[in-house]
Design a protein around this motif. Structure first.
Motif, PDB file in Angstrom:
ATOM      1  N   PRO A  58       0.796  -1.225   0.000  1.00 12.59           N
ATOM      2  CA  PRO A  58       0.000   0.000   0.000  1.00 12.59           C
ATOM      3  C   PRO A  58       0.838   1.289   0.000  1.00 12.59           C
ATOM      4  CG  PRO A  58      -0.999  -1.600   1.461  1.00 12.59           C
ATOM      5  CD  PRO A  58       0.323  -2.182   1.010  1.00 12.59           C
ATOM      6  N   ALA A  59       1.958   1.294   0.694  1.00 11.72           N
ATOM      7  CA  ALA A  59       2.811   2.491   0.702  1.00 11.72           C
ATOM      8  C   ALA A  59       3.336   2.789  -0.704  1.00 11.72           C
ATOM      9  CB  ALA A  59       3.966   2.320   1.675  1.00 11.72           C
ATOM     10  N   GLU A  60       3.656   1.749  -1.439  1.00 12.89           N
ATOM     11  CA  GLU A  60       4.126   1.930  -2.822  1.00 12.89           C
ATOM     12  C   GLU A  60       2.998   2.418  -3.718  1.00 12.89           C
ATOM     13  OE1 GLU A  60       7.343  -1.373  -3.828  1.00 12.89           O
ATOM     14  OE2 GLU A  60       5.565  -2.236  -2.836  1.00 12.89           O
ATOM     15  N   TRP A  61       1.797   1.897  -3.497  1.00 12.88           N
ATOM     16  CA  TRP A  61       0.643   2.326  -4.301  1.00 12.88           C
ATOM     17  C   TRP A  61       0.349   3.796  -4.040  1.00 12.88           C
ATOM     18  CZ3 TRP A  61      -2.954  -2.010  -2.093  1.00 12.88           C
ATOM     19  CH2 TRP A  61      -2.398  -3.269  -2.397  1.00 12.88           C
ATOM     20  N   ALA A  62       0.413   4.194  -2.766  1.00 10.29           N
ATOM     21  CA  ALA A  62       0.158   5.587  -2.403  1.00 10.29           C
ATOM     22  C   ALA A  62       1.205   6.497  -3.028  1.00 10.29           C
ATOM     23  CB  ALA A  62       0.149   5.738  -0.885  1.00 10.29           C
ATOM     24  N   GLN A  63       2.451   6.084  -3.002  1.00  8.76           N
ATOM     25  CA  GLN A  63       3.528   6.878  -3.609  1.00  8.76           C
ATOM     26  C   GLN A  63       3.319   7.009  -5.109  1.00  8.76           C
ATOM     27  OE1 GLN A  63       5.896   8.621  -1.982  1.00  8.76           O
ATOM     28  NE2 GLN A  63       6.448   9.454  -3.959  1.00  8.76           N
ATOM     29  N   PHE A  64       2.967   5.903  -5.753  1.00 10.51           N
ATOM     30  CA  PHE A  64       2.690   5.918  -7.189  1.00 10.51           C
ATOM     31  C   PHE A  64       1.551   6.885  -7.505  1.00 10.51           C
ATOM     32  CE2 PHE A  64       0.122   4.428 -10.753  1.00 10.51           C
ATOM     33  CZ  PHE A  64       1.061   4.336 -11.761  1.00 10.51           C
ATOM     34  N   ALA A  65       0.449   6.764  -6.764  1.00 11.62           N
ATOM     35  CA  ALA A  65      -0.711   7.630  -6.997  1.00 11.62           C
ATOM     36  C   ALA A  65      -0.348   9.093  -6.770  1.00 11.62           C
ATOM     37  CB  ALA A  65      -1.869   7.212  -6.095  1.00 11.62           C
ATOM     38  N   TRP A  66       0.441   9.375  -5.720  1.00 10.97           N
ATOM     39  CA  TRP A  66       0.826  10.749  -5.447  1.00 10.97           C
ATOM     40  C   TRP A  66       1.701  11.296  -6.571  1.00 10.97           C
ATOM     41  CZ3 TRP A  66      -0.548  15.078  -4.246  1.00 10.97           C
ATOM     42  CH2 TRP A  66       0.322  16.127  -4.006  1.00 10.97           C
ATOM     43  N   GLN A  67       2.590  10.501  -7.112  1.00 11.95           N
ATOM     44  CA  GLN A  67       3.422  10.963  -8.231  1.00 11.95           C
ATOM     45  C   GLN A  67       2.561  11.344  -9.432  1.00 11.95           C
ATOM     46  OE1 GLN A  67       6.140   7.680  -8.716  1.00 11.95           O
ATOM     47  NE2 GLN A  67       7.600   8.513  -7.250  1.00 11.95           N
ATOM     48  N   VAL A  68       1.547  10.527  -9.709  1.00 15.39           N
ATOM     49  CA  VAL A  68       0.637  10.823 -10.822  1.00 15.39           C
ATOM     50  C   VAL A  68      -0.097  12.134 -10.554  1.00 15.39           C
ATOM     51  CG1 VAL A  68      -1.502  10.073 -11.976  1.00 15.39           C
ATOM     52  CG2 VAL A  68       0.323   8.417 -11.529  1.00 15.39           C
TER      53      VAL A  68
END
Length: 115
Positions: A58-68
């Motif tokens: 989930p931390a990686e998904w959140a980081q990915f979404a925030w980058q987008v």
């Protein structure tokens, strides 16, 4: 019947999830199990896209979404207040990714929307 539909729904869902990078107006993904659409919000679609791209936590998904979102100068709103800092936005996405993991992901897997 599900097996026949799955290839088509996978292709459609991948296309729709990819569109979530730049827009938030697509709120449904297709389930070969039910033969209908299932409500899945933009952030959750970005989390699924992150999973497709190999991000596992989930931390990686959140980081990915925030980058987008950050690349589009977008900010989240929580309780009517715009979250101004990158950390605030990331933390909110992390909370949403955690809730997604606990409450929605297993349903999307059962409906064969996610794997």
């Amino acid at each position: 019947m599900i097996a026949q539909s799955k290839a088509h729904t996978d292709k459609l869902n991948t296309h729709l999830i990819t569109l979530a990078r730049g827009r938030g107006d697509i709120g449904y993904l297709a389930s070969p199990v039910t033969g209908s659409g299932v409500a899945v919000g933009r952030f959750q679609q970005l989390f699924l896209l992150a999973r497709i791209q190999g991000h596992q936590q989930p931390a990686e998904w959140a980081q990915f979404a925030w980058q987008v979102l950050a690349a589009q100068n977008a900010k989240l709103v929580k309780e009517g207040k715009t979250l101004e800092t990158a950390e605030e936005n990331y933390q909110q996405l992390l909370t949403e990714a955690t809730v997604f993991t606990e409450k929605q992901l297993h349903i999307l897997i059962a409906l064969q929307i996610a794997s």
